[in-house]
Design a protein around this motif. Structure first.
Motif, PDB file in Angstrom:
ATOM      1  N   MET A   1       0.826  -1.208   0.000  1.00 41.56           N
ATOM      2  CA  MET A   1       0.000   0.000   0.000  1.00 41.56           C
ATOM      3  C   MET A   1       0.862   1.261   0.000  1.00 41.56           C
ATOM      4  SD  MET A   1      -3.250   0.097  -0.123  1.00 41.56           S
ATOM      5  CE  MET A   1      -3.529   1.522  -1.131  1.00 41.56           C
ATOM      6  N   HIS A   2       2.177   1.084   0.186  1.00 38.97           N
ATOM      7  CA  HIS A   2       3.069   2.238   0.132  1.00 38.97           C
ATOM      8  C   HIS A   2       3.852   2.192  -1.169  1.00 38.97           C
ATOM      9  CE1 HIS A   2       2.270   2.094   4.395  1.00 38.97           C
ATOM     10  NE2 HIS A   2       2.948   3.194   4.608  1.00 38.97           N
ATOM     11  N   LEU A   3       3.810   3.298  -1.924  1.00 40.30           N
ATOM     12  CA  LEU A   3       4.647   3.370  -3.118  1.00 40.30           C
ATOM     13  C   LEU A   3       6.085   3.620  -2.694  1.00 40.30           C
ATOM     14  CD1 LEU A   3       2.644   5.716  -5.519  1.00 40.30           C
ATOM     15  CD2 LEU A   3       3.262   3.348  -5.962  1.00 40.30           C
ATOM     16  N   PRO A   4       7.044   2.923  -3.280  1.00 40.65           N
ATOM     17  CA  PRO A   4       8.442   3.243  -2.993  1.00 40.65           C
ATOM     18  C   PRO A   4       8.940   4.340  -3.935  1.00 40.65           C
ATOM     19  CG  PRO A   4       8.321   1.249  -4.281  1.00 40.65           C
ATOM     20  CD  PRO A   4       6.907   1.729  -4.090  1.00 40.65           C
ATOM     21  N   ASP A   5      10.099   4.912  -3.620  1.00 41.06           N
ATOM     22  CA  ASP A   5      10.691   5.894  -4.522  1.00 41.06           C
ATOM     23  C   ASP A   5      11.065   5.229  -5.845  1.00 41.06           C
ATOM     24  OD1 ASP A   5      10.547   8.138  -2.936  1.00 41.06           O
ATOM     25  OD2 ASP A   5      12.438   7.710  -1.910  1.00 41.06           O
ATOM     26  N   GLY A   6      11.019   5.996  -6.919  1.00 42.99           N
ATOM     27  CA  GLY A   6      11.502   5.506  -8.208  1.00 42.99           C
ATOM     28  C   GLY A   6      10.444   4.901  -9.099  1.00 42.99           C
ATOM     29  N   LEU A   7       9.194   4.834  -8.634  1.00 41.81           N
ATOM     30  CA  LEU A   7       8.149   4.214  -9.456  1.00 41.81           C
ATOM     31  C   LEU A   7       7.286   5.242 -10.186  1.00 41.81           C
ATOM     32  CD1 LEU A   7       6.593   1.145  -7.597  1.00 41.81           C
ATOM     33  CD2 LEU A   7       7.960   1.151  -9.656  1.00 41.81           C
ATOM     34  N   VAL A   8       7.222   6.449  -9.646  1.00 39.93           N
ATOM     35  CA  VAL A   8       6.368   7.457 -10.289  1.00 39.93           C
ATOM     36  C   VAL A   8       7.218   8.658 -10.700  1.00 39.93           C
ATOM     37  CG1 VAL A   8       4.331   6.768  -8.957  1.00 39.93           C
ATOM     38  CG2 VAL A   8       5.755   8.623  -8.126  1.00 39.93           C
ATOM     39  N   SER A   9       6.696   9.431 -11.652  1.00 43.36           N
ATOM     40  CA  SER A   9       7.452  10.585 -12.158  1.00 43.36           C
ATOM     41  C   SER A   9       7.521  11.691 -11.103  1.00 43.36           C
ATOM     42  CB  SER A   9       6.768  11.124 -13.412  1.00 43.36           C
ATOM     43  OG  SER A   9       5.495  11.619 -13.077  1.00 43.36           O
ATOM     44  N   ALA A  10       8.521  12.569 -11.275  1.00 36.63           N
ATOM     45  CA  ALA A  10       8.686  13.678 -10.322  1.00 36.63           C
ATOM     46  C   ALA A  10       7.466  14.612 -10.297  1.00 36.63           C
ATOM     47  CB  ALA A  10       9.958  14.453 -10.654  1.00 36.63           C
ATOM     48  N   PRO A  11       6.872  14.947 -11.471  1.00 37.48           N
ATOM     49  CA  PRO A  11       5.691  15.813 -11.415  1.00 37.48           C
ATOM     50  C   PRO A  11       4.531  15.205 -10.625  1.00 37.48           C
ATOM     51  CG  PRO A  11       6.556  15.742 -13.641  1.00 37.48           C
ATOM     52  CD  PRO A  11       7.303  14.714 -12.857  1.00 37.48           C
ATOM     53  N   LEU A  12       4.341  13.886 -10.790  1.00 36.85           N
ATOM     54  CA  LEU A  12       3.251  13.218 -10.067  1.00 36.85           C
ATOM     55  C   LEU A  12       3.539  13.218  -8.561  1.00 36.85           C
ATOM     56  CD1 LEU A  12       0.580  11.700 -10.308  1.00 36.85           C
ATOM     57  CD2 LEU A  12       1.861   9.588 -10.673  1.00 36.85           C
ATOM     58  N   ALA A  13       4.801  12.933  -8.211  1.00 37.68           N
ATOM     59  CA  ALA A  13       5.181  12.957  -6.793  1.00 37.68           C
ATOM     60  C   ALA A  13       5.023  14.367  -6.236  1.00 37.68           C
ATOM     61  CB  ALA A  13       6.616  12.472  -6.627  1.00 37.68           C
ATOM     62  N   GLY A  14       5.393  15.361  -7.030  1.00 39.66           N
ATOM     63  CA  GLY A  14       5.280  16.759  -6.605  1.00 39.66           C
ATOM     64  C   GLY A  14       3.830  17.168  -6.407  1.00 39.66           C
ATOM     65  N   ALA A  15       2.972  16.710  -7.315  1.00 43.53           N
ATOM     66  CA  ALA A  15       1.542  17.029  -7.195  1.00 43.53           C
ATOM     67  C   ALA A  15       0.971  16.410  -5.911  1.00 43.53           C
ATOM     68  CB  ALA A  15       0.788  16.503  -8.413  1.00 43.53           C
ATOM     69  N   GLY A  16       1.368  15.173  -5.651  1.00 35.70           N
ATOM     70  CA  GLY A  16       0.914  14.498  -4.431  1.00 35.70           C
ATOM     71  C   GLY A  16       1.380  15.239  -3.188  1.00 35.70           C
TER      72      GLY A  16
END
Lengths: 199, 139
Positions: A1-16
């Motif tokens: 249930m926890h996303l690790p680093d490196g799986l999603v793009s920086a913009p998506l992580a930033g939006a979150g």
């Protein structure tokens, strides 16, 4: 249930991160010092709550108890989730720092949905309302997680598998939260539940 | 305080019952030529896809884990391996390194103590400060 680093793009992580930061500030607005003990207790429960695990279909799923946080803390539950997710990363390397916002958002939305559902279904009584709140919170949490996987260009089958794999957990989390809240009522600790109504 | 401390303890105690379980994260372990993907609750990651890269970050080998969560690395040039199960879990292993981790029980207890310490300690510190500043104004 926890996303690790490196799986999603920086913009998506930033939006979150941005959305989570806004919701965390909203959740912490006008927080009083006398609310901190309750907040820390529930955050501790969330922190260790993800240690309930179920091996399933070649992967492993776990409880988060965010619905319980929603019932006990109302909107403050988002703040509690934000701290718990940070502690889970620091102490267990569970999730990732860059995706702290996204992980907080998934679970925080689940907690807020739990709080809303508990208020909405309160008329069902303290046996069914917590179950409904736990169920709704788990559905929202897993749905948000699956939605993020889709936004991160994971195949739709992966998002669907996450939903299917979490099906039993969704039901069990509702059951567990129902039992905990019923237990609190039986222990004449109903003040814990009622105290969240004004928050 | 409107809420009894004793009744609040019920919440944490109920959660602590789960401590024999372990947190949930994918890990990679090297066993000779084999790379094994497991979740840190001990479950094998039998759906993992593994990618081996050399020092220049070029993919040199890839494959799927078997039922035991293991995969045999066949390229000597690989320096690190990345595993993903396609469901949001990911792990990275630098080959030839060993990771020592503090017992999960200890980390759980320390984390809970820090949280409770903050939650119960901060209000006392804040009220003491406000008393002191009120006393200073009076004096």
């Amino acid at each position: 249930m926890h996303l690790p680093d490196g799986l999603v793009s920086a913009p998506l992580a930033g939006a979150g991160l941005t959305v989570s930061a806004i919701l965390t500030v909203w959740a912490a607005r006008s927080l009083r010092a006398d609310e901190l003990p309750r907040l820390s207790m529930v955050t501790s429960a969330l922190f260790v709550g993800s240690l309930f695990h179920i091996p399933l279909m070649g992967t492993s799923v776990h409880f988060t108890l965010v619905g319980l946080a929603g019932i006990l803390l109302g909107r403050r539950s988002f703040l509690s989730v934000a701290v718990a997710v940070l502690f889970q990363f620091v102490f267990f390397r569970h999730g990732g720092l860059a995706v702290w916002g996204l992980n907080t958002l998934h679970m925080g939305l689940g907690a807020l949905a739990g709080a809303y559902a508990f208020a909405r279904f309160r008329g069902l009584g303290l046996r069914w309302a917590p179950f409904a709140a736990g169920w709704v919170s788990a559905v929202v949490k897993v749905g948000a997680f699956s939605g993020t996987l889709l936004l991160a260009d994971f195949p739709a089958a992966a998002a669907a598998t996450v939903l299917v794999a979490h099906g039993p957990v969704i039901a069990l989390e509702g059951l567990l939260i129902g039992l905990v809240v019923s237990g609190l009522q039986r222990a004449k600790a109903g003040d814990i539940i009622d105290a969240s109504k004004n928050r | 305080m409107p809420v009894k401390i004793g009744s609040l303890c019920v919440i944490v105690l109920l959660s602590l019952v789960s401590l024999p379980g372990q947190a949930h994260r994918m890990l990679l372990q090297q066993e000779g030529e084999k790379i094994c993907a497991v979740y840190d609750d001990g479950t094998t990651a039998s759906l993992a896809r593994l990618y081996a890269y050399n020092a220049s970050d070029v993919l040199v080998d890839q494959g799927f884990s078997d039922e035991a969560g293991c995969w045999v690395l066949s390229d000597d040039a690989a320096v690190y391996v990345v595993a993903t199960d396609g469901l949001g879990h990911r792990a990275v292993l630098e080959l030839g390194t060993e990771t020592g981790e503090i017992n999960r029980w200890v980390r759980s207890v320390v984390g809970v103590f820090v949280l409770l310490g903050l939650g119960f300690g901060l209000p006392r510190v804040l009220s003491r400060r406000s008393r002191l500043s009120a006393g200073g104004k009076d004096g």
